[in-house]
Design a protein around this motif. Sequence first.
Motif, PDB file in Angstrom:
ATOM      1  N   GLU A   4      90.381  51.810  90.473  1.00 33.06           N
ATOM      2  CA  GLU A   4      90.082  52.265  89.104  1.00 33.06           C
ATOM      3  C   GLU A   4      89.714  51.069  88.235  1.00 33.06           C
ATOM      4  O   GLU A   4      90.507  50.124  88.115  1.00 33.06           O
ATOM      5  CB  GLU A   4      91.316  52.996  88.546  1.00 33.06           C
ATOM      6  CG  GLU A   4      91.454  53.046  87.032  1.00 33.06           C
ATOM      7  CD  GLU A   4      90.385  53.854  86.313  1.00 33.06           C
ATOM      8  OE1 GLU A   4      89.971  54.919  86.831  1.00 33.06           O
ATOM      9  OE2 GLU A   4      89.953  53.407  85.231  1.00 33.06           O
ATOM     10  N   THR A   5      88.520  51.113  87.630  1.00 34.56           N
ATOM     11  CA  THR A   5      88.103  50.028  86.720  1.00 34.56           C
ATOM     12  C   THR A   5      87.286  50.572  85.542  1.00 34.56           C
ATOM     13  O   THR A   5      86.365  49.913  85.084  1.00 34.56           O
ATOM     14  CB  THR A   5      87.215  48.977  87.442  1.00 34.56           C
ATOM     15  OG1 THR A   5      85.997  49.623  87.866  1.00 34.56           O
ATOM     16  CG2 THR A   5      87.883  48.339  88.624  1.00 34.56           C
ATOM     17  N   SER A   6      87.621  51.786  85.056  1.00 36.41           N
ATOM     18  CA  SER A   6      86.725  52.383  84.055  1.00 36.41           C
ATOM     19  C   SER A   6      86.843  51.770  82.665  1.00 36.41           C
ATOM     20  O   SER A   6      85.939  51.888  81.857  1.00 36.41           O
ATOM     21  CB  SER A   6      86.973  53.888  83.960  1.00 36.41           C
ATOM     22  OG  SER A   6      88.239  54.128  83.400  1.00 36.41           O
ATOM     23  N   CYS A   7      87.982  51.127  82.400  1.00 36.61           N
ATOM     24  CA  CYS A   7      88.161  50.580  81.049  1.00 36.61           C
ATOM     25  C   CYS A   7      88.799  49.190  81.141  1.00 36.61           C
ATOM     26  O   CYS A   7      88.192  48.288  81.707  1.00 36.61           O
ATOM     27  CB  CYS A   7      88.985  51.556  80.226  1.00 36.61           C
ATOM     28  SG  CYS A   7      88.974  51.182  78.478  1.00 36.61           S
ATOM     29  N   ALA A  18      88.616  55.728  97.653  1.00 37.60           N
ATOM     30  CA  ALA A  18      88.165  56.506  96.495  1.00 37.60           C
ATOM     31  C   ALA A  18      87.923  55.554  95.342  1.00 37.60           C
ATOM     32  O   ALA A  18      88.621  54.536  95.213  1.00 37.60           O
ATOM     33  CB  ALA A  18      89.219  57.540  96.107  1.00 37.60           C
ATOM     34  N   VAL A  19      86.951  55.886  94.500  1.00 34.73           N
ATOM     35  CA  VAL A  19      86.680  55.015  93.357  1.00 34.73           C
ATOM     36  C   VAL A  19      86.231  55.836  92.141  1.00 34.73           C
ATOM     37  O   VAL A  19      85.513  56.822  92.283  1.00 34.73           O
ATOM     38  CB  VAL A  19      85.616  53.946  93.718  1.00 34.73           C
ATOM     39  CG1 VAL A  19      84.257  54.551  94.033  1.00 34.73           C
ATOM     40  CG2 VAL A  19      85.486  52.922  92.604  1.00 34.73           C
ATOM     41  N   THR A  20      86.678  55.400  90.968  1.00 35.95           N
ATOM     42  CA  THR A  20      86.207  56.011  89.722  1.00 35.95           C
ATOM     43  C   THR A  20      84.758  55.608  89.521  1.00 35.95           C
ATOM     44  O   THR A  20      84.460  54.408  89.456  1.00 35.95           O
ATOM     45  CB  THR A  20      87.017  55.462  88.525  1.00 35.95           C
ATOM     46  OG1 THR A  20      88.390  55.669  88.791  1.00 35.95           O
ATOM     47  CG2 THR A  20      86.613  56.140  87.234  1.00 35.95           C
ATOM     48  N   HIS A  21      83.862  56.591  89.416  1.00 34.44           N
ATOM     49  CA  HIS A  21      82.460  56.212  89.177  1.00 34.44           C
ATOM     50  C   HIS A  21      81.983  56.658  87.795  1.00 34.44           C
ATOM     51  O   HIS A  21      80.835  56.483  87.431  1.00 34.44           O
ATOM     52  CB  HIS A  21      81.548  56.724  90.301  1.00 34.44           C
ATOM     53  CG  HIS A  21      81.287  58.187  90.298  1.00 34.44           C
ATOM     54  ND1 HIS A  21      80.019  58.721  90.286  1.00 34.44           N
ATOM     55  CD2 HIS A  21      82.130  59.223  90.290  1.00 34.44           C
ATOM     56  CE1 HIS A  21      80.103  60.037  90.287  1.00 34.44           C
ATOM     57  NE2 HIS A  21      81.369  60.366  90.291  1.00 34.44           N
ATOM     58  N   ASN A  31      85.807  61.483  89.404  1.00 34.86           N
ATOM     59  CA  ASN A  31      85.611  61.542  87.957  1.00 34.86           C
ATOM     60  C   ASN A  31      86.948  61.152  87.296  1.00 34.86           C
ATOM     61  O   ASN A  31      87.979  61.762  87.573  1.00 34.86           O
ATOM     62  CB  ASN A  31      85.185  62.966  87.566  1.00 34.86           C
ATOM     63  CG  ASN A  31      85.003  63.127  86.061  1.00 34.86           C
ATOM     64  OD1 ASN A  31      85.885  62.796  85.272  1.00 34.86           O
ATOM     65  ND2 ASN A  31      83.856  63.652  85.675  1.00 34.86           N
ATOM     66  N   HIS A  32      86.894  60.163  86.437  1.00 37.28           N
ATOM     67  CA  HIS A  32      88.106  59.639  85.798  1.00 37.28           C
ATOM     68  C   HIS A  32      88.895  60.728  85.048  1.00 37.28           C
ATOM     69  O   HIS A  32      90.132  60.781  85.135  1.00 37.28           O
ATOM     70  CB  HIS A  32      87.679  58.530  84.828  1.00 37.28           C
ATOM     71  CG  HIS A  32      88.789  57.885  84.081  1.00 37.28           C
ATOM     72  ND1 HIS A  32      89.549  56.859  84.604  1.00 37.28           N
ATOM     73  CD2 HIS A  32      89.282  58.116  82.843  1.00 37.28           C
ATOM     74  CE1 HIS A  32      90.451  56.494  83.717  1.00 37.28           C
ATOM     75  NE2 HIS A  32      90.321  57.241  82.634  1.00 37.28           N
ATOM     76  N   MET A  33      88.191  61.618  84.342  1.00 40.29           N
ATOM     77  CA  MET A  33      88.894  62.656  83.569  1.00 40.29           C
ATOM     78  C   MET A  33      89.526  63.688  84.501  1.00 40.29           C
ATOM     79  O   MET A  33      90.598  64.223  84.218  1.00 40.29           O
ATOM     80  CB  MET A  33      87.939  63.340  82.574  1.00 40.29           C
ATOM     81  CG  MET A  33      87.314  62.409  81.551  1.00 40.29           C
ATOM     82  SD  MET A  33      88.454  61.221  80.796  1.00 40.29           S
ATOM     83  CE  MET A  33      89.448  62.278  79.755  1.00 40.29           C
ATOM     84  N   GLU A  34      88.872  63.955  85.618  1.00 38.13           N
ATOM     85  CA  GLU A  34      89.468  64.867  86.602  1.00 38.13           C
ATOM     86  C   GLU A  34      90.727  64.220  87.189  1.00 38.13           C
ATOM     87  O   GLU A  34      91.719  64.902  87.469  1.00 38.13           O
ATOM     88  CB  GLU A  34      88.461  65.206  87.706  1.00 38.13           C
ATOM     89  CG  GLU A  34      88.987  66.283  88.633  1.00 38.13           C
ATOM     90  CD  GLU A  34      88.041  66.644  89.781  1.00 38.13           C
ATOM     91  OE1 GLU A  34      87.018  65.960  89.969  1.00 38.13           O
ATOM     92  OE2 GLU A  34      88.362  67.610  90.490  1.00 38.13           O
ATOM     93  N   GLY A  35      90.681  62.896  87.340  1.00 40.87           N
ATOM     94  CA  GLY A  35      91.864  62.166  87.805  1.00 40.87           C
ATOM     95  C   GLY A  35      93.029  62.371  86.844  1.00 40.87           C
ATOM     96  O   GLY A  35      94.158  62.665  87.258  1.00 40.87           O
ATOM     97  N   HIS A  36      92.758  62.230  85.524  1.00 40.80           N
ATOM     98  CA  HIS A  36      93.817  62.469  84.530  1.00 40.80           C
ATOM     99  C   HIS A  36      94.333  63.904  84.660  1.00 40.80           C
ATOM    100  O   HIS A  36      95.536  64.159  84.631  1.00 40.80           O
ATOM    101  CB  HIS A  36      93.270  62.270  83.108  1.00 40.80           C
ATOM    102  CG  HIS A  36      93.269  60.852  82.629  1.00 40.80           C
ATOM    103  ND1 HIS A  36      94.394  60.057  82.640  1.00 40.80           N
ATOM    104  CD2 HIS A  36      92.277  60.074  82.097  1.00 40.80           C
ATOM    105  CE1 HIS A  36      94.091  58.858  82.131  1.00 40.80           C
ATOM    106  NE2 HIS A  36      92.810  58.841  81.810  1.00 40.80           N
ATOM    107  N   LEU A  37      93.400  64.854  84.794  1.00 38.08           N
ATOM    108  CA  LEU A  37      93.793  66.275  84.811  1.00 38.08           C
ATOM    109  C   LEU A  37      94.653  66.632  86.028  1.00 38.08           C
ATOM    110  O   LEU A  37      95.776  67.143  85.892  1.00 38.08           O
ATOM    111  CB  LEU A  37      92.520  67.138  84.766  1.00 38.08           C
ATOM    112  CG  LEU A  37      92.651  68.611  84.411  1.00 38.08           C
ATOM    113  CD1 LEU A  37      91.277  69.201  84.057  1.00 38.08           C
ATOM    114  CD2 LEU A  37      93.302  69.457  85.473  1.00 38.08           C
ATOM    115  N   ILE A  38      94.133  66.321  87.209  1.00 37.41           N
ATOM    116  CA  ILE A  38      94.857  66.703  88.438  1.00 37.41           C
ATOM    117  C   ILE A  38      96.211  65.986  88.515  1.00 37.41           C
ATOM    118  O   ILE A  38      97.236  66.603  88.814  1.00 37.41           O
ATOM    119  CB  ILE A  38      93.998  66.405  89.697  1.00 37.41           C
ATOM    120  CG1 ILE A  38      92.719  67.260  89.695  1.00 37.41           C
ATOM    121  CG2 ILE A  38      94.803  66.615  90.983  1.00 37.41           C
ATOM    122  CD1 ILE A  38      92.921  68.757  89.823  1.00 37.41           C
TER     123      ILE A  38
END
Length: 357
Positions: free
Chosen positions: A7-10, A78-81, A111-118
């Motif tokens: 994870e490196t989105s932010c 797996a990677v945040t894209h 998807n980063h937001m799907e990661g938060h959700l699940i």
Amino acid sequence: MKILAIETSCDETGIALVEAKKVGDSFVFKTHKAMLLSQAALHAEYGGVYPNLAKREHEKNLPILYREFADLACDAVAVTHGPGLEPALWQGVEFAKRVAAERGVPLLPVNHMEGHLISSLVQKEHTNKLEFVSVLQNVQLPVLALLISGGHTEFVVMNEWFNYRVIGQTLDDAVGEAYDKVARMLGLSYPGGPEISKFATRSRERQGESTIKLPRPMLQSGTCDVSFSGLKTAALYSLRGLELSDEQKEDFAAEFEEAVGDVFVQKTRQALESTAAQTFVIGGGVAANTYLRERLQQLISDEFPDVEFRLPELAITGDNAIMIAQCALARALSGKNDAADSTLRAVGNLSIGQKVL
Ligand code: KG4
Ligand code: ZN
């Protein structure tokens, strides 16, 4: 199945190795190793995240963290894209491509937001907590998710697993951004969310009352959309030229949290009524906020007692790689084969689903 997630989105560099198996309709997760390097202190100087600095830090941090995982086997990477800061995302994507190729395993984009959700639906397994075991089970559909972070604010409905519709979102700033900016106006440090929360709590504890009042934007709009730029501007104008004492700052922070709380309570009420959701979940960095958690909990117990409210563990509300691993594992074990190849791209504005009215 074991997944190594990146994870490196932010401004957090995260790597985690999580194993999962499907037992009946449940997914049981075991986190073998999870590491996180936060750049928050570096970005604090700028009062927010500076994308090129984030990129440079991820580039430096990824190999350092990865050394700890190099000898651990996995079945996929797996990677945040997306979504997120594109220069930051690219670092993770390119690194994950190399690791997947070296290991000869599939590369799974998340998807980063799907990661938060699940991951917010996943619950800690208390019987075996020393082993970091958690489970995803008994989720009644439809699920309504309120995703609140530094870059996003959206109401998402999941009628079928891994299929999302966005039924409301911010028309301008994300709520986390509003927390960060208002904190800055009060002279508090970045990230501002936890600071505002601390100040507001002190005010509530002594039953303080702010003399400055803030608006509750879009309360009566009839949609599930929200807006925070007006609230931010109102905060800016009302603070201009004033020198607040610490107590006045605390009261102002509480008034700000109350305005945000009023908006989310009303919009969540509306979203629950219009979707007949059976499960309500909140996720993202702002989901750590104690006051918001309490306000939403109150709403559910008072007005929607049949809806199950799920809250993420505090350890995973902020950005991390465990959530990316859990999302990829739940998808893979459900037969969602998302494998990407070396052409995988970082997509800064990737959305979780179609916006519907
Ligand atoms: O999900 P996240 O870690 O990163 C993004 O994907 O954006 O969310 C970061 C945001 C920041 O704006 C931060 O101030 C906010 O979450 N935040 C909080 C709290 N902890 C973090 N906001 C309010 N209350 C908190 N306790
Ligand atoms: Zn996030």
